[in-house]
Scaffold this motif. Structure first.
Motif, mmCIF file in Angstrom:
data_model
loop_
_atom_site.group_PDB
_atom_site.id
_atom_site.type_symbol
_atom_site.label_atom_id
_atom_site.label_comp_id
_atom_site.label_asym_id
_atom_site.label_seq_id
_atom_site.Cartn_x
_atom_site.Cartn_y
_atom_site.Cartn_z
ATOM 1 N N PRO A 77 -3.713 -3.118 -4.633
ATOM 2 C CA PRO A 77 -2.654 -2.392 -3.932
ATOM 3 C C PRO A 77 -3.104 -1.993 -2.531
ATOM 4 O O PRO A 77 -4.076 -1.253 -2.367
ATOM 5 C CB PRO A 77 -2.416 -1.166 -4.818
ATOM 6 N N HIS A 78 -2.408 -2.511 -1.533
ATOM 7 C CA HIS A 78 -2.827 -2.284 -0.154
ATOM 8 C C HIS A 78 -1.624 -2.298 0.785
ATOM 9 O O HIS A 78 -0.541 -2.757 0.409
ATOM 10 C CB HIS A 78 -3.839 -3.350 0.282
ATOM 11 N N THR A 79 -1.860 -1.814 1.996
ATOM 12 C CA THR A 79 -0.852 -1.851 3.043
ATOM 13 C C THR A 79 -1.551 -1.794 4.389
ATOM 14 O O THR A 79 -2.746 -1.530 4.470
ATOM 15 C CB THR A 79 0.162 -0.685 2.896
ATOM 16 N N LEU A 80 -0.792 -2.050 5.430
ATOM 17 C CA LEU A 80 -1.304 -1.919 6.793
ATOM 18 C C LEU A 80 -1.125 -0.480 7.255
ATOM 19 O O LEU A 80 -0.138 0.178 6.894
ATOM 20 C CB LEU A 80 -0.568 -2.866 7.737
ATOM 21 N N ALA A 81 -2.062 0.020 8.045
ATOM 22 C CA ALA A 81 -1.950 1.367 8.601
ATOM 23 C C ALA A 81 -0.666 1.478 9.409
ATOM 24 O O ALA A 81 -0.237 0.528 10.061
ATOM 25 C CB ALA A 81 -3.157 1.665 9.493
ATOM 26 N N GLY A 82 -0.048 2.650 9.317
ATOM 27 C CA GLY A 82 1.165 2.889 10.075
ATOM 28 C C GLY A 82 2.437 2.490 9.365
ATOM 29 O O GLY A 82 3.528 2.638 9.907
ATOM 30 N N THR A 83 2.325 1.971 8.140
ATOM 31 C CA THR A 83 3.524 1.579 7.401
ATOM 32 C C THR A 83 3.924 2.681 6.429
ATOM 33 O O THR A 83 3.109 3.514 6.032
ATOM 34 C CB THR A 83 3.308 0.264 6.625
ATOM 35 N N THR A 121 -0.975 4.658 -0.911
ATOM 36 C CA THR A 121 -1.568 3.351 -1.193
ATOM 37 C C THR A 121 -3.095 3.459 -1.203
ATOM 38 O O THR A 121 -3.683 3.980 -0.256
ATOM 39 C CB THR A 121 -1.117 2.319 -0.143
ATOM 40 N N PRO A 122 -3.749 2.972 -2.250
ATOM 41 C CA PRO A 122 -5.209 3.110 -2.361
ATOM 42 C C PRO A 122 -6.012 2.399 -1.275
ATOM 43 O O PRO A 122 -7.069 2.866 -0.882
ATOM 44 C CB PRO A 122 -5.529 2.516 -3.727
ATOM 45 N N LEU A 137 -12.270 0.797 -6.016
ATOM 46 C CA LEU A 137 -11.110 1.337 -6.730
ATOM 47 C C LEU A 137 -11.536 1.892 -8.088
ATOM 48 O O LEU A 137 -11.044 2.935 -8.525
ATOM 49 C CB LEU A 137 -10.034 0.270 -6.909
ATOM 50 N N GLY A 138 -12.453 1.203 -8.749
ATOM 51 C CA GLY A 138 -12.964 1.660 -10.037
ATOM 52 C C GLY A 138 -13.672 3.005 -9.944
ATOM 53 O O GLY A 138 -13.711 3.762 -10.913
ATOM 54 N N ALA A 139 -14.219 3.306 -8.768
ATOM 55 C CA ALA A 139 -14.876 4.594 -8.537
ATOM 56 C C ALA A 139 -13.858 5.682 -8.211
ATOM 57 O O ALA A 139 -14.222 6.849 -8.067
ATOM 58 C CB ALA A 139 -15.899 4.466 -7.405
ATOM 59 N N GLY A 140 -12.584 5.287 -8.058
ATOM 60 C CA GLY A 140 -11.542 6.261 -7.762
ATOM 61 C C GLY A 140 -11.392 6.595 -6.286
ATOM 62 O O GLY A 140 -10.749 7.581 -5.938
#
Length: 154
Positions: free
Chosen positions: A59-65, A71-72, A26-29
């Motif tokens: 910050p995350h989520t499941l694919a398909g949501t 979302t990163p 995430l720090g690398a963008g």
């Protein structure tokens, strides 16, 4: 052309090492895909990332949501080609073509689990034969230490 970084877990469990590696990505963008091998592992990873790190939030989520595109970090069992960074865990697979299409691929495996260890070794050998850039990192007293490296031939 992307590179594969192999991370062999030997001192810390996945629930401690993965958040650390995700924070660096995430720090690398980078937009990140965390890929698991089995559908049942997706819920485990989702729950784990809600709990770790204890002093922050990934910050995350499941694919398909809904909201996946914004979302990163997306947890999936299938390739998400719009992500710059792929982290495979729990025996999830990747290949040279996919690795070279991303900025970074992290193959995170438990060195105590024979199946994961064998898959990682087979992938390293395959990438070496395909002249893909790869690095192997191992834990040493809580730090990652580079143990081996291959270079791509242009």
């Amino acid at each position: 052309m992307g590179a594969a970084y192999f991370y062999q877990l030997s001192e810390r469990p996945l629930d401690l090492a993965l958040p650390q590696l995700l924070e660096k990505a995430l720090g690398a963008g980078w937009r990140i895909e965390v890929r698991a091998a089995l559908p049942a592992d997706l819920s485990y990873l989702d729950d784990m990332l809600w709990a770790k790190p204890e002093d922050g939030f990934l910050p995350h989520t499941l694919a398909g949501t809904q909201g996946e595109d914004a979302t990163p970090i997306v947890i999936s069992e299938h390739p998400l080609p719009d992500r710059e960074c792929l982290m495979t865990v729990m025996g999830a697979e990747t290949n040279a073509k996919e690795i070279t299409s991303r900025t970074r691929t992290c193959v995170i495996f438990d060195g105590q689990k024979q199946e994961e260890l064998q898959k990682a070794r087979a992938l390293w050998k395959s990438l070496s034969q395909d002249n893909c850039e790869a690095q192997y990192w191992a834990e040493d007293r809580g730090r990652w230490v580079k143990k081996a490296e291959t270079s791509s031939i242009s």
